[in-house]
Design a protein around this motif. Sequence first.
Motif, PDB file in Angstrom:
ATOM      1  N   HIS A 181      -6.508  -5.436   3.624  1.00 16.24           N
ATOM      2  CA  HIS A 181      -5.343  -4.759   2.323  1.00 16.24           C
ATOM      3  C   HIS A 181      -4.802  -5.919   1.806  1.00 16.24           C
ATOM      4  O   HIS A 181      -4.698  -7.379   1.505  1.00 16.24           O
ATOM      5  CB  HIS A 181      -3.878  -4.592   3.919  1.00 16.24           C
ATOM      6  CG  HIS A 181      -5.326  -3.455   4.009  1.00 16.24           C
ATOM      7  ND1 HIS A 181      -4.130  -1.902   4.463  1.00 16.24           N
ATOM      8  CD2 HIS A 181      -5.089  -3.403   5.663  1.00 16.24           C
ATOM      9  CE1 HIS A 181      -4.714  -1.311   4.565  1.00 16.24           C
ATOM     10  NE2 HIS A 181      -5.844  -2.027   5.600  1.00 16.24           N
ATOM     11  N   GLY A 182      -4.344  -5.654   0.725  1.00 22.86           N
ATOM     12  CA  GLY A 182      -3.584  -6.555  -0.590  1.00 22.86           C
ATOM     13  C   GLY A 182      -3.834  -6.198  -1.880  1.00 22.86           C
ATOM     14  O   GLY A 182      -5.685  -5.976  -2.305  1.00 22.86           O
ATOM     15  N   ILE A 324       1.474  -0.451   8.054  1.00 24.82           N
ATOM     16  CA  ILE A 324       1.352  -1.111   7.037  1.00 24.82           C
ATOM     17  C   ILE A 324       0.190  -2.791   7.902  1.00 24.82           C
ATOM     18  O   ILE A 324       0.589  -3.417   8.617  1.00 24.82           O
ATOM     19  CB  ILE A 324       2.616  -1.882   6.599  1.00 24.82           C
ATOM     20  CG1 ILE A 324       3.631  -0.834   6.564  1.00 24.82           C
ATOM     21  CG2 ILE A 324       2.567  -2.875   5.589  1.00 24.82           C
ATOM     22  CD1 ILE A 324       5.263  -0.750   6.844  1.00 24.82           C
ATOM     23  N   VAL A 326      -0.827  -5.948   6.216  1.00 22.21           N
ATOM     24  CA  VAL A 326      -0.113  -6.482   5.372  1.00 22.21           C
ATOM     25  C   VAL A 326      -1.892  -7.631   4.673  1.00 22.21           C
ATOM     26  O   VAL A 326      -0.924  -8.415   4.301  1.00 22.21           O
ATOM     27  CB  VAL A 326       1.200  -7.493   5.371  1.00 22.21           C
ATOM     28  CG1 VAL A 326       2.071  -6.436   5.444  1.00 22.21           C
ATOM     29  CG2 VAL A 326       1.026  -8.492   6.628  1.00 22.21           C
ATOM     30  N   ILE A 328      -3.802 -10.321   6.096  1.00 25.94           N
ATOM     31  CA  ILE A 328      -3.955 -12.151   7.915  1.00 25.94           C
ATOM     32  C   ILE A 328      -2.701 -13.416   6.900  1.00 25.94           C
ATOM     33  O   ILE A 328      -2.857 -13.770   6.121  1.00 25.94           O
ATOM     34  CB  ILE A 328      -4.788 -12.670   7.432  1.00 25.94           C
ATOM     35  CG1 ILE A 328      -5.855 -11.798   7.945  1.00 25.94           C
ATOM     36  CG2 ILE A 328      -4.894 -13.997   8.662  1.00 25.94           C
ATOM     37  CD1 ILE A 328      -7.848 -12.548   9.173  1.00 25.94           C
ATOM     38  N   ALA A 329      -1.297 -12.480   7.300  1.00 26.47           N
ATOM     39  CA  ALA A 329      -0.632 -12.877   5.974  1.00 26.47           C
ATOM     40  C   ALA A 329       0.539 -12.620   6.601  1.00 26.47           C
ATOM     41  O   ALA A 329       2.047 -12.274   6.689  1.00 26.47           O
ATOM     42  CB  ALA A 329      -0.053 -12.079   5.313  1.00 26.47           C
TER      43      ALA A 329
ATOM     44  N   LYS B 127       9.978  -1.377   0.402  1.00 27.50           N
ATOM     45  CA  LYS B 127       8.688   0.242   0.954  1.00 27.50           C
ATOM     46  C   LYS B 127       9.923   0.549   2.626  1.00 27.50           C
ATOM     47  O   LYS B 127       9.570   1.735   2.613  1.00 27.50           O
ATOM     48  CB  LYS B 127       8.234  -1.066   2.691  1.00 27.50           C
ATOM     49  CG  LYS B 127       7.090   0.602   3.812  1.00 27.50           C
ATOM     50  CD  LYS B 127       5.978   0.778   3.147  1.00 27.50           C
ATOM     51  CE  LYS B 127       5.385   1.563   4.514  1.00 27.50           C
ATOM     52  NZ  LYS B 127       3.887   2.494   3.567  1.00 27.50           N
ATOM     53  N   GLU B 154       1.340 -13.811  -0.883  1.00 25.09           N
ATOM     54  CA  GLU B 154       1.417 -13.012   0.407  1.00 25.09           C
ATOM     55  C   GLU B 154       2.299 -11.647  -0.433  1.00 25.09           C
ATOM     56  O   GLU B 154       1.744 -10.681  -0.115  1.00 25.09           O
ATOM     57  CB  GLU B 154       1.603 -13.373   1.834  1.00 25.09           C
ATOM     58  CG  GLU B 154       0.747 -14.378   2.255  1.00 25.09           C
ATOM     59  CD  GLU B 154       1.682 -15.278   3.737  1.00 25.09           C
ATOM     60  OE1 GLU B 154       2.072 -14.340   4.196  1.00 25.09           O
ATOM     61  OE2 GLU B 154       0.596 -15.997   4.036  1.00 25.09           O
ATOM     62  N   LEU B 156       3.614 -10.587  -3.544  1.00 22.79           N
ATOM     63  CA  LEU B 156       2.698  -9.725  -4.133  1.00 22.79           C
ATOM     64  C   LEU B 156       1.503  -9.235  -4.035  1.00 22.79           C
ATOM     65  O   LEU B 156       1.573  -8.361  -4.847  1.00 22.79           O
ATOM     66  CB  LEU B 156       1.911 -11.351  -5.661  1.00 22.79           C
ATOM     67  CG  LEU B 156       3.399 -12.090  -6.170  1.00 22.79           C
ATOM     68  CD1 LEU B 156       2.356 -13.201  -7.263  1.00 22.79           C
ATOM     69  CD2 LEU B 156       3.721 -10.956  -7.362  1.00 22.79           C
ATOM     70  N   ASP B 157       0.627  -9.948  -2.919  1.00 23.61           N
ATOM     71  CA  ASP B 157      -0.545  -9.186  -2.876  1.00 23.61           C
ATOM     72  C   ASP B 157      -0.669  -8.116  -2.491  1.00 23.61           C
ATOM     73  O   ASP B 157      -1.136  -6.569  -2.695  1.00 23.61           O
ATOM     74  CB  ASP B 157      -1.329 -10.577  -1.732  1.00 23.61           C
ATOM     75  CG  ASP B 157      -3.083  -9.782  -1.296  1.00 23.61           C
ATOM     76  OD1 ASP B 157      -2.955  -9.356  -2.277  1.00 23.61           O
ATOM     77  OD2 ASP B 157      -3.057  -9.774  -0.011  1.00 23.61           O
ATOM     78  N   PHE B 158       0.636  -7.876  -0.830  1.00 20.51           N
ATOM     79  CA  PHE B 158       1.666  -7.223  -0.076  1.00 20.51           C
ATOM     80  C   PHE B 158       1.956  -5.914  -1.436  1.00 20.51           C
ATOM     81  O   PHE B 158       1.260  -4.503  -1.179  1.00 20.51           O
ATOM     82  CB  PHE B 158       1.820  -6.559   0.913  1.00 20.51           C
ATOM     83  CG  PHE B 158       2.812  -5.696   1.648  1.00 20.51           C
ATOM     84  CD1 PHE B 158       2.131  -5.028   2.024  1.00 20.51           C
ATOM     85  CD2 PHE B 158       3.655  -5.023   0.797  1.00 20.51           C
ATOM     86  CE1 PHE B 158       1.862  -3.483   2.106  1.00 20.51           C
ATOM     87  CE2 PHE B 158       4.517  -4.058   1.156  1.00 20.51           C
ATOM     88  CZ  PHE B 158       3.695  -3.346   1.697  1.00 20.51           C
ATOM     89  N   GLY B 159       3.021  -6.575  -2.530  1.00 19.48           N
ATOM     90  CA  GLY B 159       3.587  -5.822  -3.400  1.00 19.48           C
ATOM     91  C   GLY B 159       2.866  -4.861  -3.788  1.00 19.48           C
ATOM     92  O   GLY B 159       3.009  -3.554  -4.112  1.00 19.48           O
ATOM     93  N   ALA B 160       1.493  -5.444  -4.762  1.00 22.78           N
ATOM     94  CA  ALA B 160       0.807  -4.482  -5.036  1.00 22.78           C
ATOM     95  C   ALA B 160       0.439  -2.991  -4.929  1.00 22.78           C
ATOM     96  O   ALA B 160      -0.518  -2.387  -5.691  1.00 22.78           O
ATOM     97  CB  ALA B 160      -1.008  -5.135  -6.046  1.00 22.78           C
ATOM     98  N   THR B 161      -0.205  -3.053  -3.338  1.00 24.85           N
ATOM     99  CA  THR B 161      -0.293  -1.550  -2.963  1.00 24.85           C
ATOM    100  C   THR B 161       0.792  -0.988  -1.822  1.00 24.85           C
ATOM    101  O   THR B 161      -0.071   0.050  -1.601  1.00 24.85           O
ATOM    102  CB  THR B 161      -1.082  -2.678  -1.517  1.00 24.85           C
ATOM    103  OG1 THR B 161       0.405  -2.984  -0.358  1.00 24.85           O
ATOM    104  CG2 THR B 161      -2.147  -3.318  -1.809  1.00 24.85           C
ATOM    105  N   LEU B 206      -4.239  -9.439  -8.663  1.00 28.38           N
ATOM    106  CA  LEU B 206      -3.051  -8.955  -7.813  1.00 28.38           C
ATOM    107  C   LEU B 206      -2.933  -7.973  -7.879  1.00 28.38           C
ATOM    108  O   LEU B 206      -2.339  -7.012  -6.906  1.00 28.38           O
ATOM    109  CB  LEU B 206      -2.052 -10.292  -7.346  1.00 28.38           C
ATOM    110  CG  LEU B 206      -2.023 -11.921  -7.252  1.00 28.38           C
ATOM    111  CD1 LEU B 206      -1.291 -11.896  -6.685  1.00 28.38           C
ATOM    112  CD2 LEU B 206      -3.276 -11.221  -5.920  1.00 28.38           C
TER     113      LEU B 206
END
Lengths: 585, 585
Positions: A181-182, A324, A326, A328-329, B127, B154, B156-161, B206
């Motif tokens: 995920h990401g 959700i 996220v 491995i974060a 979210k 971390e 940014l990586d999640f936010g993009a989803t 990302l």
Amino acid sequence: MDLDSIKSPEDIRKLSLTELDELCGELREALLGKLSAHGGHIGPNLGMVEATVALHYVFDTPDDKIVFDVSHQTYVHKMITGRIKAFTDPDHFDDVTGFTEPRESEYDLFTIGHTSTAVSLAGGLAKARDLKGGKENVVALVGDGSLSGGEAFEGLDFGATLGTNFIVVVNDNDMSIAENHGGLYDSLRHLRETDGHGEPNYFKSLGYDYRYVAYGNDVAALVEAFKDVKGIDHPVVIHINTQKGKGYAPAEADRETFHFGAPFDLSSGNPLRISEEPDYGDITATHLMKLMKEDSSVAVITAGTPGVIGFGPVQRQLAGRQFIDVGIAEQEAVALASGLAKGGAKPFFGVVSSFLQRAYDQLSQDVAINNTPVVIGIFYATMYGMNDVTHLGWFDIALISNIPGFVYLAPTCKEEYLAMLDWAMKQTDHPVAIRVPGVKVIERGEIFPTDYSDINCYSLDQKGRDIALIAAGSFYSLGEKVVELLKARGYEPTLINPRFLSGTDDELLRNLEADHRLVVTLEDGVLDGGFGEKIARFYGTSPMKVKCYGIRKEFADRYDYASLARENHLDPAVIAGEIENILTK
Amino acid sequence: MDLDSIKSPEDIRKLSLTELDELCGELREALLGKLSAHGGHIGPNLGMVEATVALHYVFDTPDDKIVFDVSHQTYVHKMITGRIKAFTDPDHFDDVTGFTEPRESEYDLFTIGHTSTAVSLAGGLAKARDLKGGKENVVALVGDGSLSGGEAFEGLDFGATLGTNFIVVVNDNDMSIAENHGGLYDSLRHLRETDGHGEPNYFKSLGYDYRYVAYGNDVAALVEAFKDVKGIDHPVVIHINTQKGKGYAPAEADRETFHFGAPFDLSSGNPLRISEEPDYGDITATHLMKLMKEDSSVAVITAGTPGVIGFGPVQRQLAGRQFIDVGIAEQEAVALASGLAKGGAKPFFGVVSSFLQRAYDQLSQDVAINNTPVVIGIFYATMYGMNDVTHLGWFDIALISNIPGFVYLAPTCKEEYLAMLDWAMKQTDHPVAIRVPGVKVIERGEIFPTDYSDINCYSLDQKGRDIALIAAGSFYSLGEKVVELLKARGYEPTLINPRFLSGTDDELLRNLEADHRLVVTLEDGVLDGGFGEKIARFYGTSPMKVKCYGIRKEFADRYDYASLARENHLDPAVIAGEIENILTK
């Protein structure tokens, strides 16, 4: 070739590419033999057979240095670096750990078990080499799943500035433990689909030279790619596309189930033993599914380990956008939970004790200082959980209980756990962590309070005199056994369920002074910085004696549960005897 | 316009773009007035005038939500959200904190002071909005310096989803506190040089939509860009190029010095007061420069705060490749140090107590489990250091001392600090942390031992009877004062410098039982999980009484040093009185 004749990578470096390919088949077969009989990390190791062989074939290990991320994929590495018997001879299966271990071999550089650290550690090796004038290659091998951890990003960001030899092999099997995920993973997919030629390119954006190997299970292709970068004078990423579970049909078909597993039947892939025992993960998932149905603002968060909280593919699908992952974060999981709570949603983050360590600052700053009502369920927080040194679940009490404002609850059984979980999810006054009570599910068949808003209010379960036991969470049963033994010896002990690990019930403790001489604390965690020490300090200037039981501060590794309990005097008869000694002194 | 008439962003939303531009000039002038008289974060706020005005002009705050990273750049935000007097009226300068603070205003969503958290927190808000069916915009504002922190990645990586409205404004002024470090910064520069059109693009990699604003101090350009994304239905990064210190020549010319500063003369930029006092940063830098000259494998590491360890531009240049700035990335700093030590180099990582919290898991896993001889110098670890709630330096003892294998040393003065530092850098047996003794430099003019390899060996400095004080590190002087007072009352107290915070000297403590009745511990840190509790547990079943002094577990904010000391009874006379009470009870 005779696998048992492989003493070191030197023995494989004389092989032709064709022989190397055959060797990979033989190694995989032997590996499957051990995995099916012994269990372990299945998919990650099957996918890494060719890459591991190619790395040792090309690089001059141990002079050249390879750091494996998580290092759960190093079984083949161990097979070809002098430890083959631990994979071919059942009598020696347990001679090796499941991770790299410097005490086993000079080819193993670090004891590693958490994700996302290898690039940082290898960066240090490379920098040390440069300061000392060395010439060896330094290689970090990191999986795509591990890239979601912030430490991996930090390591890549710094590593790019080394300006010297630094080789990062990205083992991309398009999977974390579960699916990835990401936003990053879309761009990794795009790179795979464009044979590495597409943009945007994450690795280039961090300053790396970049190569792509489409067939990460083709040993000849890998050898060529690695030869190409051996001795390179600047940082480079080699992105290899491997298949998780490669060469074993059931593992290729169900990559999540075969990430890690107990012994299984080799022909069918079915587990040899099916546990019928209930499990706190399943109990948690069932309960959370109900809460999510009742309230669409309930959000369940995992940091790449959905199985821990019982969320398999079915539950994840049913929960939909309320679930959700996220990646491995853990830092993100905790901070995101704080944002969710501030926004009026009701977040639950379920996490393994050892992995929550990765988010201490987020617990303190993003959550506790902001007093957002997040709920964190902490699993395997017990000496009876995972016993690899990198996965010990004993340090969470010292970690969480000393952060101002955090309410840390310790239920003693399933019913109390669910009661506390319900209260935690309903209230909006505090961040709450709940220590899931051990691994084995205990049902007491009792009704527990629905309200825990009277913070630090302990429960006086049995009122006696002279001696009081404060038995926390998963060690409550131990306290009950000690009480029984003391009663048999004619004592009338008091038994207290503290319920809260994060503070003292001053009134109750003060009242004990009237007719008690000794307070004994029992906690399933490290003594230093733990719950018992708060009680010891409380009574510091009182005549009340305090004896704390728990685990002494050390990194035990692959320990035997009974031995560790014995060493720490965590036995009802021993404790009862010691109590009697103190009382009669 | 009359700045004092600005009660809320509504008041600026009716302005034309020309008026808005004028307003920015007036706000900047007022801001400089306060900054020069009061001190604070200078460069970050001067650079953000136009962006802040444009954000509130375009977005419907407080319904639309803005989360500011670190939030040290929110002075103009405060000026236009009802707190103008705190910037125009000297009597009210201290009405506001230097960071966002929900207790001050509904426009402030979180108490924030550490870097790299805003994207994660805003992701949670977005979210929560989606789960609850809201429609508001959610904006995270993050500086380029903060992007080096793993939590930002971390987030940014999640936010993009998210797949819904999520606006990340990257405020790129090409500076961290000092210059940026990391491969990412080359690609950010490339984006600036190509007007945002170049590849590789980190943000796109990302998964973000991406816009670039070359003139990040042009309010009209910003308004246009923000209008363009207002109500957007997917995650987007707006990369704006601002100038740190904009509009004030001295701050534009020396961006590092003017990141944060004390009051200064507005016409020259010179500080109003020049401190002649020595400083532990300078002392550390001088000493490390010597060690680096003697041994080319000595490496000094900072995580974006070189000034803390006295490494200004001159020292950094002189140290050359032996000085490493990893960016604001404490996880990397600690793990890198472990790799360096494993590779045979001698790493020293100097860090502010509050920021080390970001690397707990790295201290435990990457360092302690691997027993690598890293040395960590911990600065501002005292209640007399930074007093913003987000920067408290009291939690490090509880954090570090309870990790197995870590040796945590507490020197009492400059000479002992340097003696311990020398030993730590020479030895190869343990990871060692050293708690730099407070802020004010104390010289004792004594010679201290050169060898601390006898772990947990306390120093019995004065042998007396009945009462023993164990006074740790920066509280040793407090212990000396209590001793003097007790002597004046006819007692013969024992005074112990424990030197080690991470364990007990069992033999010495046991010996005290012969002729002592009370042990008092003094530590400049939180009591829960701290040093004193180890002593209390040690004596739990002994007749010895133990009284622990330190700081109670709470998040104090912008406290007065004397008041906090008083509340915690940290006064020689009070302590002496309480000791006498206990002894005569």
